[in-house]
Design an enzyme around this catalytic site. Structure first.
Site, PDB file in Angstrom:
ATOM      1  N   ASN A   1       0.871  -1.179   0.000  1.00 49.39           N
ATOM      2  CA  ASN A   1       0.000   0.000   0.000  1.00 49.39           C
ATOM      3  C   ASN A   1       0.904   1.223   0.000  1.00 49.39           C
ATOM      4  O   ASN A   1       1.504   1.552   1.019  1.00 49.39           O
ATOM      5  CB  ASN A   1      -0.885  -0.031   1.260  1.00 49.39           C
TER       6      ASN A   1
ATOM      7  N   LYS B   1       0.108   4.236  -0.183  1.00 43.77           N
ATOM      8  CA  LYS B   1      -0.524   5.413   0.450  1.00 43.77           C
ATOM      9  C   LYS B   1      -0.288   6.651  -0.437  1.00 43.77           C
ATOM     10  O   LYS B   1      -0.245   6.514  -1.652  1.00 43.77           O
ATOM     11  CB  LYS B   1      -0.002   5.585   1.876  1.00 43.77           C
TER      12      LYS B   1
ATOM     13  N   HIS C   1      -9.310   1.121   5.090  1.00 40.53           N
ATOM     14  CA  HIS C   1      -8.023   1.316   5.763  1.00 40.53           C
ATOM     15  C   HIS C   1      -8.225   2.238   6.971  1.00 40.53           C
ATOM     16  O   HIS C   1      -9.030   3.170   6.919  1.00 40.53           O
ATOM     17  CB  HIS C   1      -6.995   1.920   4.793  1.00 40.53           C
TER      18      HIS C   1
ATOM     19  N   GLU D   1      -6.591   4.604   8.069  1.00 35.92           N
ATOM     20  CA  GLU D   1      -6.386   6.037   7.796  1.00 35.92           C
ATOM     21  C   GLU D   1      -7.634   6.647   7.181  1.00 35.92           C
ATOM     22  O   GLU D   1      -7.944   7.820   7.419  1.00 35.92           O
ATOM     23  CB  GLU D   1      -5.150   6.225   6.902  1.00 35.92           C
TER      24      GLU D   1
ATOM     25  N   GLU E   1      -4.946  -4.846  10.615  1.00 36.66           N
ATOM     26  CA  GLU E   1      -3.914  -3.829  10.798  1.00 36.66           C
ATOM     27  C   GLU E   1      -4.157  -3.098  12.117  1.00 36.66           C
ATOM     28  O   GLU E   1      -4.971  -2.157  12.158  1.00 36.66           O
ATOM     29  CB  GLU E   1      -3.946  -2.828   9.643  1.00 36.66           C
TER      30      GLU E   1
ATOM     31  N   GLY F   1       3.020   2.319  10.733  1.00 33.47           N
ATOM     32  CA  GLY F   1       3.965   3.419  10.557  1.00 33.47           C
ATOM     33  C   GLY F   1       4.693   3.813  11.829  1.00 33.47           C
ATOM     34  O   GLY F   1       5.346   4.852  11.877  1.00 33.47           O
TER      35      GLY F   1
ATOM     36  N   SER G   1       3.924  -2.095  10.263  1.00 37.29           N
ATOM     37  CA  SER G   1       5.391  -2.162  10.439  1.00 37.29           C
ATOM     38  C   SER G   1       5.958  -3.531  10.086  1.00 37.29           C
ATOM     39  O   SER G   1       6.909  -4.001  10.713  1.00 37.29           O
ATOM     40  CB  SER G   1       5.785  -1.744  11.862  1.00 37.29           C
TER      41      SER G   1
HETATM   42  P1  13P Z   1       3.333   0.361   7.622  1.00 35.84           P
HETATM   43  O1  13P Z   1       3.844  -0.925   7.001  1.00 35.84           O
HETATM   44  O2  13P Z   1       4.036   1.568   7.101  1.00 35.84           O
HETATM   45  O3  13P Z   1       3.261   0.283   9.103  1.00 35.84           O
HETATM   46  O4  13P Z   1       1.805   0.509   7.095  1.00 35.84           O
HETATM   47  C1  13P Z   1       0.945  -0.546   7.182  1.00 35.84           C
HETATM   48  C2  13P Z   1      -0.288  -0.185   6.443  1.00 35.84           C
HETATM   49  O5  13P Z   1      -1.041   0.676   6.860  1.00 35.84           O
HETATM   50  C3  13P Z   1      -0.555  -0.897   5.183  1.00 35.84           C
HETATM   51  O6  13P Z   1      -1.839  -0.628   4.725  1.00 35.84           O
END
Ligand code: 13P
Length: 251
Positions: free
Chosen positions: A9, A11, A96, A98, A168, A174, A214
Site C-alpha cells: 500500500n 498510500k 483502511h 487512515e 492492521e 507506521g 510495520s
Molecule cells: P506500515 O507498514 O508503514 O506500518 O503501514 C501498514 C499499512 O497501513 C498498510 O496498509
C-alpha cells in the site's frame, strides 16, 4: 489451499515518475518470489493507468486504495469501482484505518463500497484493526469482531471468494512497533472463527487474512509462519522494491 499474498500500500507517496520506477523494479524482481505468493501494489489513483502498463506480463496485480460509495454521478473528487476496473485494477483496498480515522469512513459506507466493488468484478482487501486506546482497554477482540461482522454479514459465502481481510492494528501502522506474532495470530484466529461461524468451515479455511503494521523483511518470516497469517499488507517497506520483494521471499 488459501492464497498467500504480499500487497504493497503506497498510500500518498511517490509522484507518477517515481511510482513508475518503483513499479518497474517490483515487476522486474517479482519473478524472484515464490510462485505460490501473489503480489499486489496499491498505488494512488493518478498512477493506476500508467502502472497497469508497467505490470503487464508480470505476476504483480494492481489495486486502488479506496473507491467511491456511489456508482456514478455528481460526486466531485470521487473515483468509482467501474473506473478502477476500466483502468486495469483487479483489487481495491477498503476501510483502511487512515480512511476510517481521517475521512470518516464508517462500516455502513464500507458495505456500500464493497457491494459496488464486487459488482464491478473487483476483489476487495477489507481492513480492520483496533487503535491503541482500544487495545489498552482490552477491547481489541471486540473491536475487530464488530468491524468484521458489520461489513461481512452483508455478504454471502460466494462473495467471500472475492474478499481478503487485512488485520492492521492502528498502533502498529507506521510506528515501527509491530504486533508480536502471537498478538497478530490470536486476532487472525479470531477473524477466521468469525468466518467459520457465519459462512462455514470451508470459507474460513479458504479466506486469505493478511497482517499489516510495520511489517518488514526482518519480521515478516516470523509473522508469516503463523497458522492463520496468510501474508502482509505493507506500507513503508513497500516503497522500496528490494524490501517489498524480500518480504515476499520470506515464504
Ligand atoms: P506500515 O507498514 O508503514 O506500518 O503501514 C501498514 C499499512 O497501513 C498498510 O496498509
Amino acid at each position: 489451499m488459501r492464497k498467500k499474498i504480499v500487497a504493497g500500500n503506497w498510500k500518498m507517496n511517490t509522484t507518477v515518475p517515481e511510482g513508475l520506477e518503483l513499479a518497474k523494479a517490483v515487476a522486474a524482481k517479482s519473478a524472484e518470489t515464490p510462485a505460490n505468493v501473489g503480489l499486489i501494489v496499491a498505488t494512488p489513483f493518478t498512477h493506476l493507468a500508467a502502472v497497469a502498463e508497467v505490470l503487464k506480463g508480470s505476476k504483480v496485480e494492481l489495486a486502488a486504495q479506496n473507491c467511491a460509495d456511489h456508482a456514478s454521478g455528481a460526486y466531485t473528487g470521487e473515483v468509482s469501482a467501474a473506473m478502477l476496473k476500466s483502468v486495469g485494477c483487479k483489487w481495491t483496498i477498503l476501510g483502511h484505518s487512515e480512511r476510517r480515522q481521517y475521512y470518516g469512513e464508517t462500516d455502513a459506507k464500507l458495505v456500500e463500497k464493497t457491494k459496488l466493488a464486487l459488482a464491478e468484478g473487483l476483489d476487495v482487501i477489507l481492513c480492520v484493526g483496533e487503535n491503541l486506546d482500544e487495545r489498552e482497554a482490552g477491547r481489541h477482540f471486540d473491536v475487530v469482531t464488530e468491524q468484521t461482522e458489520n461489513v461481512l454479514l452483508q455478504f454471502s459465502a460466494e462473495d467471500m471468494k472475492h474478499i481478503v481481510i487485512a488485520y492492521e492494528p492502528v498502533w502498529a501502522i507506521g510506528t515501527g512497533k509491530t504486533a508480536s506474532s502471537d498478538q497478530a495470530e490470536e486476532i487472525h484466529a479470531c477473524i477466521r472463527g468469525i468466518l467459520a461461524k457465519h459462512f462455514g468451515a470451508q470459507v474460513a479455511e479458504d479466506t486469505t487474512i493478511l497482517y499489516g503494521g510495520s511489517c518488514k523483511p526482518s519480521n515478516a518470516k516470523e509473522l508469516f509462519a503463523q497458522k492463520d497469517i496468510d501474508g502482509g499488507l505493507i506500507g513503508g517497506a513497500s516503497l522500496k522494491a528490494d524490501d517489498f520483494i524480500a518480504i515476499a521471499q520470506s515464504y
